[in-house]
Design an enzyme around this catalytic site. Structure first.
Site, short mmCIF file in Angstrom:
data_model
loop_
_atom_site.label_atom_id
_atom_site.label_comp_id
_atom_site.label_asym_id
_atom_site.label_seq_id
_atom_site.Cartn_x
_atom_site.Cartn_y
_atom_site.Cartn_z
N TYR A 255 0.83 -1.21 0.00
CA TYR A 255 0.00 0.00 0.00
C TYR A 255 0.86 1.25 0.00
O TYR A 255 0.63 2.18 -0.77
CB TYR A 255 -0.93 0.01 1.21
CG TYR A 255 -1.66 1.33 1.37
CD1 TYR A 255 -2.80 1.60 0.63
CD2 TYR A 255 -1.19 2.31 2.25
CE1 TYR A 255 -3.47 2.81 0.76
CE2 TYR A 255 -1.84 3.52 2.38
CZ TYR A 255 -2.97 3.77 1.64
OH TYR A 255 -3.61 4.97 1.77
N TYR B 130 1.35 3.65 -3.42
CA TYR B 130 0.38 4.72 -3.21
C TYR B 130 0.29 5.64 -4.42
O TYR B 130 -0.75 6.25 -4.67
CB TYR B 130 0.75 5.54 -1.98
CG TYR B 130 -0.11 6.77 -1.82
CD1 TYR B 130 -1.40 6.67 -1.33
CD2 TYR B 130 0.36 8.03 -2.21
CE1 TYR B 130 -2.21 7.78 -1.22
CE2 TYR B 130 -0.44 9.15 -2.10
CZ TYR B 130 -1.72 9.02 -1.60
OH TYR B 130 -2.50 10.13 -1.51
#
Length: 399
Positions: free
Chosen positions: A251, A255
Site C-alpha cells: 500500500y 500509493y
C-alpha cells in the site's frame, strides 16, 4: 558494498534482456533511425561513417542522450544488408542512383503515463518487500498532525527528514541497529488532513517506546497502538504503530497509483506544494536480491508469496553497470556482448528487434543466445557470487 558477477550470471542475464516488457506505455517516445546503404551486392557492409539518426520533436533533452546511446550500439547487429531486407518493419527508399536510405523505429517509455507510473510503483513495492525479507523486525508508522501544528495543511518534507534523523540516532543508541525508510506523504480522503506513512526496515517499537492501545478504525472497533516516545521525537502530533505486513508495504509503496482515476492524473490539478511526496532509502532490497540472484536469474522472475514479478529497473541497471566495470569481462567477446545486448536498446526495443537478431545467428555466431544460455546453465554449480575484497572484509555466501 560492491558486488561482482561471474560468467554464469552474466550469461543468464543475456537471456533476461530478451524478455518482452511486462507493460506497454500508452504514450511512448518513438525515435526514427535512418542510415544510408550503398547499392551493391547484398553482402556488402553498410558504410557506417554516414550513419545518422533523426528524432521526433517530442523527445526531451535527457531522453535524446538515452536514444543516442541505444542507437550507437546497434550498428554491429545491422551490418548486413541481406538480413536488413528480411525485416518487414524496415522501410527503404532510393536516395539517388547509388545509395538507399533505410529506417526503423522503436518505442521508449515516456515514464509519465499511468502504465509507466504503475510499473515504477510496482518496482518500488517489490524492492520494499525484498528489503523487509532481509530483516527480522519491520514496522509501519503513521505520523499525523494535531490542530496546533496543522498550519496551512501543506506537506513539508523537512518535517519527515528531521524525524528520520532523530529516529536513526535513537535506534542506533538504544538498540545498535541501522534502519532504512520508505515514506509517503498524503492527504486524507475525507477531511484532507496531511499525514505520513512510513515503513521502518530493521526495527519495530517495543514496550520501551511506551505503546498505548486505543480503539480506531471506521467503527472504532480496531485495536491500535500509539507510542509516547515516538510522539516526543515527532513533535507534531501522534505516531500510530502497525505491523509491517506485505499488504501494508505494498500500500505504501504503490500509493502513487491512487493519483490516477480512469487514466486521469489527479495531481495535474494541484499546485506543486500540494502534491503528495515520497522518499525512500537507497538500495532497497539489494542484499536480498544478491542473496537469491542465481534463483532469480534461473527463473527470470522474482517470486514473492507465490506471485511472480519482473526485475525492477534498479536491479537491471545495476547488473548492467557491474558487467561494464568488471575486469573479468574486459575481452573482445564480452565487449561484443555488452555492445549488442547490455545497452539501453536491449530492453527498450520491441520484440521484432530480437526476432531480427535471431536471423543473424548464422552470420554472427556470437548472437546464438540459446547455446550460450544452455552452456551457462551447465556450469551453474561451478560459479560463485562474491564481493570485491577491497569493499568487504567478510565472506559473502549465497548458498
Amino acid at each position: 558494498m560492491r558486488y561482482s558477477l561471474d560468467s554464469y550470471l552474466i550469461s543468464v542475464y543475456i537471456r533476461l534482456t530478451q524478455r518482452k516488457s511486462d507493460y506497454m506505455c500508452t504514450n511512448p517516445i518513438i525515435p526514427i533511425v535512418q542510415y544510408k546503404v550503398p547499392v551493391k551486392s547484398s553482402l556488402d557492409v553498410v558504410d557506417w561513417s554516414k550513419f545518422r539518426s533523426n528524432f521526433k520533436a517530442n523527445l526531451f533533452f535527457f531522453e535524446k542522450n538515452v536514444v543516442r546511446r541505444a542507437v550507437s550500439n546497434v550498428d554491429e547487429a545491422f551490418r548486413f544488408t541481406e538480413q536488413l531486407k528480411q525485416v518487414s518493419y524496415l522501410s527503404t527508399f532510393d536516395l539517388d542512383g547509388y545509395h538507399q536510405v533505410k529506417q526503423f523505429s522503436f518505442p521508449l517509455p515516456c515514464r509519465k503515463c499511468s502504465e509507466c507510473l504503475q510499473k515504477r510503483s510496482k518496482d518500488l513495492a517489490v524492492q520494499a518487500t525484498m528489503e523487509a525479507r532481509s530483516h527480522e523486525e519491520n514496522s509501519v508508522l503513521i505520523l499525523t498532525y494535531d490542530n496546533d501544528h496543522l498550519g496551512d495543511n501543506i506537506l513539508d518534507y523537512d518535517h519527515i527528514r528531521v524525524f528520520q534523523k532523530r529516529l536513526r540516532r535513537y535506534v542506533d543508541y538504544h538498540y545498535g541497529k541501522k534502519i532504512k525508510f520508505l515514506t509517503v506523504g498524503e492527504y486524507g480522503d475525507k477531511k484532507g488532513r496531511m499525514h505520513w506513512h512510513m515503513i521502518v526496515f530493521g526495527w519495530k517499537p517495543k514496550s520501551e517506546e511506551q505503546l498505548e492501545p486505543y480503539l480506531g478504525g471506521k467503527y472504532r472497533t480496531d485495536v491500535r497502538y500509539r507510542s509516547r516516545k515516538l510522539k516526543e521525537l515527532w513533535k507534531f502530533g501522534y505516531v500510530d504503530v502497525d505491523e509491517a505486513t506485505d499488504g501494508n508495504i505494498f500500500y505504501v509503496a504503490r500509493y502513487v497509483q491512487k493519483k490516477f482515476v480512469v487514466g486521469c492524473d489527479l495531481d495535474s490539478s494541484k499546485s506543486s506544494s500540494r502534491r503528495e511526496k515520497k522518499t525512500a532509502s537507497q538500495a532497497l532490497g539489494l542484499d536480498y536480491f544478491f542473496s537469491y540472484l542465481r534463483q532469480f536469474l534461473k527463473t527470470k522472475r522474482i517470486v514473492l508469496n507465490g506471485f511472480r514479478y519482473g526485475f525492477p529497473r534498479y536491479f537491471k541497471d545495476l547488473l548492467r553497470k557491474l558487467v561494464s566495470e568488471d575486469s573479468e569481462f574486459d575481452t573482445e567477446y564480452y565487449n561484443a556482448l555488452r555492445k549488442r545486448l547490455l545497452s539501453v536498446c536491449s530492453y527498450s526495443m520491441v520484440n521484432k528487434y530480437f526476432t531480427y537478431l535471431e536471423c543473424l545467428v548464422e552470420v554472427l555466431p556470437v548472437l546464438n543466445f540459446h547455446d550460450l544460455y544452455q552452456r551457462a546453465l551447465r556450469y551453474m554449480d561451478q560459479s560463485i557470487l562474491k564481493p570485491h575484497a577491497s569493499d568487504h572484509d567478510g565472506e559473502y555466501n549465497t548458498t
